[in-house]
Write a protein that holds these residues in place. Structure first.
Motif, PDB file in Angstrom:
ATOM      1  N   SER A  40       0.823  -1.211   0.000  1.00  0.00           N
ATOM      2  CA  SER A  40       0.000   0.000   0.000  1.00  0.00           C
ATOM      3  C   SER A  40       0.859   1.264   0.000  1.00  0.00           C
ATOM      4  N   TYR A  41       2.027   1.215   0.648  1.00  0.00           N
ATOM      5  CA  TYR A  41       2.941   2.361   0.561  1.00  0.00           C
ATOM      6  C   TYR A  41       3.367   2.591  -0.887  1.00  0.00           C
ATOM      7  N   ALA A  42       3.719   1.518  -1.579  1.00  0.00           N
ATOM      8  CA  ALA A  42       4.144   1.629  -2.978  1.00  0.00           C
ATOM      9  C   ALA A  42       2.998   2.139  -3.846  1.00  0.00           C
ATOM     10  N   MET A  43       1.787   1.642  -3.591  1.00  0.00           N
ATOM     11  CA  MET A  43       0.631   2.104  -4.364  1.00  0.00           C
ATOM     12  C   MET A  43       0.437   3.607  -4.195  1.00  0.00           C
ATOM     13  N   LEU A  44       0.565   4.093  -2.979  1.00  0.00           N
ATOM     14  CA  LEU A  44       0.429   5.532  -2.736  1.00  0.00           C
ATOM     15  C   LEU A  44       1.472   6.311  -3.534  1.00  0.00           C
ATOM     16  N   GLU A  45       2.725   5.810  -3.550  1.00  0.00           N
ATOM     17  CA  GLU A  45       3.775   6.483  -4.306  1.00  0.00           C
ATOM     18  C   GLU A  45       3.462   6.492  -5.796  1.00  0.00           C
ATOM     19  N   MET A  46       2.924   5.383  -6.310  1.00  0.00           N
ATOM     20  CA  MET A  46       2.580   5.325  -7.735  1.00  0.00           C
ATOM     21  C   MET A  46       1.507   6.357  -8.073  1.00  0.00           C
ATOM     22  N   PHE A  47       0.510   6.486  -7.232  1.00  0.00           N
ATOM     23  CA  PHE A  47      -0.527   7.484  -7.477  1.00  0.00           C
ATOM     24  C   PHE A  47       0.045   8.895  -7.435  1.00  0.00           C
ATOM     25  N   ARG A  48       0.945   9.148  -6.511  1.00  0.00           N
ATOM     26  CA  ARG A  48       1.542  10.480  -6.419  1.00  0.00           C
ATOM     27  C   ARG A  48       2.360  10.805  -7.669  1.00  0.00           C
ATOM     28  N   LEU A  49       3.089   9.824  -8.176  1.00  0.00           N
ATOM     29  CA  LEU A  49       3.865  10.034  -9.399  1.00  0.00           C
ATOM     30  C   LEU A  49       2.962  10.199 -10.613  1.00  0.00           C
ATOM     31  N   LEU A  50       1.924   9.376 -10.689  1.00  0.00           N
ATOM     32  CA  LEU A  50       1.030   9.434 -11.845  1.00  0.00           C
ATOM     33  C   LEU A  50       0.188  10.705 -11.854  1.00  0.00           C
ATOM     34  N   GLN A  51      -0.072  11.267 -10.688  1.00  0.00           N
ATOM     35  CA  GLN A  51      -0.796  12.543 -10.639  1.00  0.00           C
ATOM     36  C   GLN A  51      -0.040  13.627 -11.413  1.00  0.00           C
ATOM     37  N   GLN A  52       1.286  13.522 -11.419  1.00  0.00           N
ATOM     38  CA  GLN A  52       2.111  14.519 -12.100  1.00  0.00           C
ATOM     39  C   GLN A  52       2.165  14.293 -13.610  1.00  0.00           C
ATOM     40  N   ARG A  53       1.882  13.034 -14.053  1.00  0.00           N
ATOM     41  CA  ARG A  53       2.107  12.685 -15.457  1.00  0.00           C
ATOM     42  C   ARG A  53       0.847  12.285 -16.210  1.00  0.00           C
ATOM     43  N   ALA A  54      -0.194  11.897 -15.508  1.00  0.00           N
ATOM     44  CA  ALA A  54      -1.378  11.343 -16.163  1.00  0.00           C
ATOM     45  C   ALA A  54      -2.110  12.411 -16.979  1.00  0.00           C
ATOM     46  N   PRO A  55      -2.743  12.020 -18.081  1.00  0.00           N
ATOM     47  CA  PRO A  55      -3.493  12.976 -18.907  1.00  0.00           C
ATOM     48  C   PRO A  55      -4.826  13.400 -18.286  1.00  0.00           C
ATOM     49  N   VAL A  56      -5.239  12.731 -17.193  1.00  0.00           N
ATOM     50  CA  VAL A  56      -6.476  13.096 -16.506  1.00  0.00           C
ATOM     51  C   VAL A  56      -6.148  13.619 -15.118  1.00  0.00           C
ATOM     52  N   ARG A  57      -7.053  14.394 -14.566  1.00  0.00           N
ATOM     53  CA  ARG A  57      -6.860  14.958 -13.230  1.00  0.00           C
ATOM     54  C   ARG A  57      -7.680  14.168 -12.231  1.00  0.00           C
ATOM     55  N   PHE A  58      -7.070  13.770 -11.132  1.00  0.00           N
ATOM     56  CA  PHE A  58      -7.771  13.032 -10.092  1.00  0.00           C
ATOM     57  C   PHE A  58      -7.182  13.379  -8.735  1.00  0.00           C
ATOM     58  N   ASP A  59      -8.000  13.217  -7.707  1.00  0.00           N
ATOM     59  CA  ASP A  59      -7.570  13.475  -6.334  1.00  0.00           C
ATOM     60  C   ASP A  59      -7.411  12.160  -5.585  1.00  0.00           C
ATOM     61  N   ILE A  60      -6.515  12.156  -4.604  1.00  0.00           N
ATOM     62  CA  ILE A  60      -6.334  10.978  -3.766  1.00  0.00           C
ATOM     63  C   ILE A  60      -6.415  11.375  -2.292  1.00  0.00           C
ATOM     64  N   THR A  61      -6.956  10.474  -1.500  1.00  0.00           N
ATOM     65  CA  THR A  61      -6.934  10.607  -0.046  1.00  0.00           C
ATOM     66  C   THR A  61      -6.494   9.260   0.524  1.00  0.00           C
ATOM     67  N   ALA A  62      -5.423   9.263   1.274  1.00  0.00           N
ATOM     68  CA  ALA A  62      -4.957   8.039   1.920  1.00  0.00           C
ATOM     69  C   ALA A  62      -5.832   7.769   3.140  1.00  0.00           C
ATOM     70  N   VAL A  63      -6.302   6.533   3.267  1.00  0.00           N
ATOM     71  CA  VAL A  63      -7.177   6.170   4.378  1.00  0.00           C
ATOM     72  C   VAL A  63      -6.638   4.917   5.051  1.00  0.00           C
ATOM     73  N   ASN A  64      -6.492   4.999   6.348  1.00  0.00           N
ATOM     74  CA  ASN A  64      -6.075   3.836   7.136  1.00  0.00           C
ATOM     75  C   ASN A  64      -7.152   3.504   8.158  1.00  0.00           C
ATOM     76  N   LEU A  65      -7.406   2.209   8.315  1.00  0.00           N
ATOM     77  CA  LEU A  65      -8.354   1.749   9.324  1.00  0.00           C
ATOM     78  C   LEU A  65      -7.583   1.240  10.533  1.00  0.00           C
ATOM     79  N   ASP A  66      -7.680   1.960  11.618  1.00  0.00           N
ATOM     80  CA  ASP A  66      -7.082   1.532  12.889  1.00  0.00           C
ATOM     81  C   ASP A  66      -8.034   0.524  13.524  1.00  0.00           C
ATOM     82  N   GLN A  67      -7.663  -0.763  13.467  1.00  0.00           N
ATOM     83  CA  GLN A  67      -8.528  -1.835  13.949  1.00  0.00           C
ATOM     84  C   GLN A  67      -8.345  -2.133  15.440  1.00  0.00           C
ATOM     85  N   LYS A  68      -7.578  -1.290  16.111  1.00  0.00           N
ATOM     86  CA  LYS A  68      -7.361  -1.384  17.556  1.00  0.00           C
ATOM     87  C   LYS A  68      -6.674  -2.694  17.962  1.00  0.00           C
TER      88      LYS A  68
END
Length: 283
Positions: A40-68
């Protein structure tokens, strides 16, 4: 492989999967599910890199579930995400206690834990107006799930790269579907991600997935291209060459001789014409 070459390879494979399955479209708001693991860390990095290069505009929000889970280091993910300047939200839901109280000792927890986690993420996505939910499953996960279902579930199925939820409200995407796990391991080492192990399921012995993983890894050692071939086979399905009567009309297949009529070569009648057999259960 150095970091630059590895990152180039990862973005190439991720972008190809996103393009092939049309995972990301202009205006999307994507929930990037962050577990604290390398994938999931790598996936987040890929999205951050692709946001700079992709022909479409999209937003990302990282979400973590703290399962206690006991001993869960609550500060690690917020500190890391703050350092990146990434929008994020930490959900809190005590699924750990639910799983431990419901399942008997020694019972595999993954299935129930996954359902509870999925429900929490779907609810949060709806509340926050996010139309895509991105999970960090990679190529090896897809192959392992295929054989888990084949060996233990009696079905040909895996984690699809793109899926609509049962209620039709959510689209789940797996942008790392083409990425080998070994690339993610190398990338995590280069990037020094603050890995948080899952003590809930990782502590369970004799998991079927672990058995399948050992088998798949042995195959890859024998032939480094074998898992890619298996992945391609999932993209090249021939229902007419399997045996599922719901997917292919085997009963309706006929030759040039009509049922009940003598074969022009042998003169013999079709002994099974008009008979209707029940489906055989080979289990």
């Amino acid at each position: 492989m150095n970091l630059k070459s590895l990152e180039k390879r990862l973005t190439y494979l991720t972008a190809n999967a996103i393009r092939d399955y049309r995972m990301v479209e202009d205006g999307d708001h994507i929930m990037v599910c962050l577990s604290g693991g390398k994938d999931s860390y790598a996936m987040l990095e890929m999205f951050r890199l692709l946001q700079q290069r992709a022909p479409v505009r999209f937003d990302i929000t990282a979400v973590n579930l703290d399962q206690k889970q006991p001993g869960w280091p609550e500060h690690i993910l917020p500190d890391y995400l703050d350092s990146l300047g990434v929008n994020y939200r930490i959900l809190e839901q005590d699924t750990y206690s639910v799983v431990k109280s419901v399942l008997p000792e020694g019972k595999t927890m993954c299935s129930l834990c996954s359902r509870l986690r999925r429900g929490a993420l779907y609810t949060a996505a709806e509340e926050m107006g996010m139309n895509k939910i991105a999970l960090g499953h990679h190529r090896d996960d897809l192959v392992e799930t295929l054989f888990l279902n084949l060996f233990y579930g009696g079905r040909l199925a895996t984690m699809p790269p793109k899926l609509k939820s049962n209620d039709g409200k959510h689209v789940v995407i797996r942008p790392l579907a083409y990425v080998p796990e070994q690339y993610l391991e190398q990338y995590a080492g280069h990037k020094a991600f603050p890995i948080i192990p899952c003590n809930l399921c990782g502590s369970q012995p004799n998991l079927k997935r672990a058995e399948i993983k050992r088998m798949v890894q042995a195959w890859e050692q024998e032939d480094p291209n074998r898992l890619n071939v298996i992945l391609r086979s999932m993209q090249n399905v021939r229902p007419s060459h399997l045996a599922d009567t719901d997917l292919h009309d085997f009963a309706g297949l006929q030759g040039s001789v009509a049922p009940g009529m003598p074969d022009p070569v042998t003169g013999e009648e079709d002994a099974f014409a008009g008979l209707q057999a029940d489906r055989v259960d080979a289990s």
